[in-house]
Design a protein around this motif. Structure first.
Motif, PDB file in Angstrom:
ATOM      1  N   LYS A  34       1.389 -80.543 -76.063  1.00  0.00           N
ATOM      2  CA  LYS A  34       1.803 -80.645 -74.703  1.00  0.00           C
ATOM      3  C   LYS A  34       2.912 -81.886 -74.590  1.00  0.00           C
ATOM      4  CE  LYS A  34       0.175 -81.326 -69.922  1.00  0.00           C
ATOM      5  NZ  LYS A  34       0.938 -82.533 -69.845  1.00  0.00           N
ATOM      6  N   GLU A  35       2.848 -83.043 -75.281  1.00  0.00           N
ATOM      7  CA  GLU A  35       3.432 -84.002 -75.043  1.00  0.00           C
ATOM      8  C   GLU A  35       4.659 -84.066 -75.953  1.00  0.00           C
ATOM      9  OE1 GLU A  35       3.055 -86.244 -72.624  1.00  0.00           O
ATOM     10  OE2 GLU A  35       1.483 -85.255 -71.811  1.00  0.00           O
ATOM     11  N   ASN A  36       4.955 -83.053 -76.559  1.00  0.00           N
ATOM     12  CA  ASN A  36       6.019 -83.008 -77.834  1.00  0.00           C
ATOM     13  C   ASN A  36       6.151 -84.132 -78.490  1.00  0.00           C
ATOM     14  OD1 ASN A  36       8.196 -81.786 -78.695  1.00  0.00           O
ATOM     15  ND2 ASN A  36       9.850 -83.233 -77.340  1.00  0.00           N
ATOM     16  N   ASN A  37       4.721 -84.204 -79.225  1.00  0.00           N
ATOM     17  CA  ASN A  37       4.629 -85.366 -80.075  1.00  0.00           C
ATOM     18  C   ASN A  37       4.353 -84.885 -81.378  1.00  0.00           C
ATOM     19  OD1 ASN A  37       3.372 -87.479 -81.928  1.00  0.00           O
ATOM     20  ND2 ASN A  37       3.165 -88.671 -80.020  1.00  0.00           N
ATOM     21  N   ILE A  38       5.285 -85.293 -82.613  1.00  0.00           N
ATOM     22  CA  ILE A  38       5.184 -84.664 -83.708  1.00  0.00           C
ATOM     23  C   ILE A  38       3.552 -85.042 -84.258  1.00  0.00           C
ATOM     24  CG2 ILE A  38       5.620 -86.715 -85.092  1.00  0.00           C
ATOM     25  CD1 ILE A  38       7.229 -85.351 -86.787  1.00  0.00           C
ATOM     26  N   LEU A  39       2.816 -85.656 -83.569  1.00  0.00           N
ATOM     27  CA  LEU A  39       1.328 -85.757 -84.352  1.00  0.00           C
ATOM     28  C   LEU A  39       0.762 -84.479 -84.129  1.00  0.00           C
ATOM     29  CD1 LEU A  39       0.411 -89.618 -83.211  1.00  0.00           C
ATOM     30  CD2 LEU A  39       1.039 -88.833 -85.573  1.00  0.00           C
ATOM     31  N   VAL A  40       1.305 -83.510 -83.357  1.00  0.00           N
ATOM     32  CA  VAL A  40       0.558 -82.308 -83.350  1.00  0.00           C
ATOM     33  C   VAL A  40       0.103 -81.719 -84.644  1.00  0.00           C
ATOM     34  CG1 VAL A  40       2.840 -81.000 -83.206  1.00  0.00           C
ATOM     35  CG2 VAL A  40       0.915 -79.900 -82.450  1.00  0.00           C
ATOM     36  N   TYR A  41       1.270 -82.093 -85.556  1.00  0.00           N
ATOM     37  CA  TYR A  41       0.878 -81.194 -87.089  1.00  0.00           C
ATOM     38  C   TYR A  41      -0.129 -82.203 -87.676  1.00  0.00           C
ATOM     39  CZ  TYR A  41       4.215 -78.010 -85.872  1.00  0.00           C
ATOM     40  OH  TYR A  41       5.036 -77.000 -85.178  1.00  0.00           O
ATOM     41  N   PRO A  42       0.008 -83.456 -88.027  1.00  0.00           N
ATOM     42  CA  PRO A  42      -0.961 -83.879 -88.962  1.00  0.00           C
ATOM     43  C   PRO A  42      -2.467 -83.783 -88.361  1.00  0.00           C
ATOM     44  CG  PRO A  42       0.387 -85.672 -87.708  1.00  0.00           C
ATOM     45  CD  PRO A  42       1.009 -84.476 -87.580  1.00  0.00           C
ATOM     46  N   GLY A 191       1.540 -77.234 -70.664  1.00  0.00           N
ATOM     47  CA  GLY A 191       2.390 -77.547 -71.824  1.00  0.00           C
ATOM     48  C   GLY A 191       3.847 -76.389 -71.551  1.00  0.00           C
ATOM     49  N   TYR A 192       3.557 -75.466 -71.132  1.00  0.00           N
ATOM     50  CA  TYR A 192       4.727 -74.311 -70.883  1.00  0.00           C
ATOM     51  C   TYR A 192       5.740 -74.942 -69.847  1.00  0.00           C
ATOM     52  CZ  TYR A 192       7.484 -70.426 -69.439  1.00  0.00           C
ATOM     53  OH  TYR A 192       8.532 -69.640 -68.866  1.00  0.00           O
ATOM     54  N   PHE A 193       5.026 -75.311 -68.788  1.00  0.00           N
ATOM     55  CA  PHE A 193       6.054 -75.752 -67.726  1.00  0.00           C
ATOM     56  C   PHE A 193       6.515 -77.300 -68.178  1.00  0.00           C
ATOM     57  CE2 PHE A 193       3.001 -73.017 -65.195  1.00  0.00           C
ATOM     58  CZ  PHE A 193       4.148 -72.242 -64.836  1.00  0.00           C
ATOM     59  N   SER A 194       5.863 -77.972 -68.761  1.00  0.00           N
ATOM     60  CA  SER A 194       6.345 -79.333 -69.365  1.00  0.00           C
ATOM     61  C   SER A 194       7.513 -79.015 -70.183  1.00  0.00           C
ATOM     62  CB  SER A 194       5.441 -79.934 -69.916  1.00  0.00           C
ATOM     63  OG  SER A 194       5.819 -81.190 -70.660  1.00  0.00           O
TER      64      SER A 194
END
Length: 207
Positions: A34-42, A191-194
């Motif tokens: 949602k915060e567009n942070n690359i930590l979404v993946y690890p 997340g979509y609206f963000s």
């Protein structure tokens, strides 16, 4: 209602520490997404790796879900590498809307995946919900593909999958996972609206 409550308590009692870790990192992953942070993946890699192993065990026999999590695991590795690519004056690949070709590809992944998952579940498993199970997996695959490419519409496909998954998980008495899915659905809406706001701001900047 009492049966639902008792089922929830039973699910909570039976939840292993390993499942708890998987849920924890799944929540972290979607918040980072949602915060567009690359930590979404690890964080996603940890969660999906655990779920892939757990759901494939003899106790659960959720082979389609295990396969889906294995796909998530592979796409998370791919997405991590793709997001981390350097661009001139950009730390990561920017968020954009899907073009026509990408939308068609996502639809084809959904429909084709639905058919393939259904066939495998219908003929090579003892699943009693092959249509819904296949649909959840196929739309999630398409959404994950768009997420890896940082496309706004990933949230739509992932939430279509979540919307169908919630009653399916309740039907299978997976109450904790269904509550997690409801949480993921709500976060995905925000997340979509963000992401859409960021896409709109980027389009204004380019004008």
């Amino acid at each position: 209602m009492n049966d639902l409550y008792q089922g929830f308590l039973e699910g909570l009692y039976q939840m292993t520490w390993l499942e708890g870790i998987a849920v924890f990192f799944a929540v972290l992953s979607v918040l980072f997404q949602k915060e567009n942070n690359i930590l979404v993946y690890p964080t996603g890699i940890i969660s999906t790796a655990i779920y892939t192993w757990l759901l494939s065990r003899e106790h659960f026999k959720l082979y389609a879900d295990a396969t889906l999590n294995a796909y998530y695991l592979v796409m998370s590795v791919y997405g991590w590498v793709y997001w981390a690519k350097k661009r001139p004056q950009e730390p990561v690949v920017p968020i954009t809307s899907s073009n026509g070709r990408e939308l068609i590809t996502a639809v084809l992944i959904s429909l084709g995946g639905w058919g393939i998952f259904y066939y495998l579940l219908r003929h090579f498993s003892d699943s009693n919900v092959p249509v819904m199970d296949a649909f959840v997996s196929a739309t999630a695959c398409a959404g994950m593909w768009l997420l890896a490419k940082r496309k706004l519409e990933n949230w739509i496909l992932l939430n279509i999958s979540n919307l169908v998954a919630v009653p399916l998980l309740f039907y299978k008495h997976l109450y904790l996972t269904s509550l997690l899915t409801i949480f993921l659905f709500i976060v995905a809406v925000f997340g979509y609206f963000s992401w859409r706001k960021e896409v709109q701001q980027s389009e204004i900047t380019r004008l």
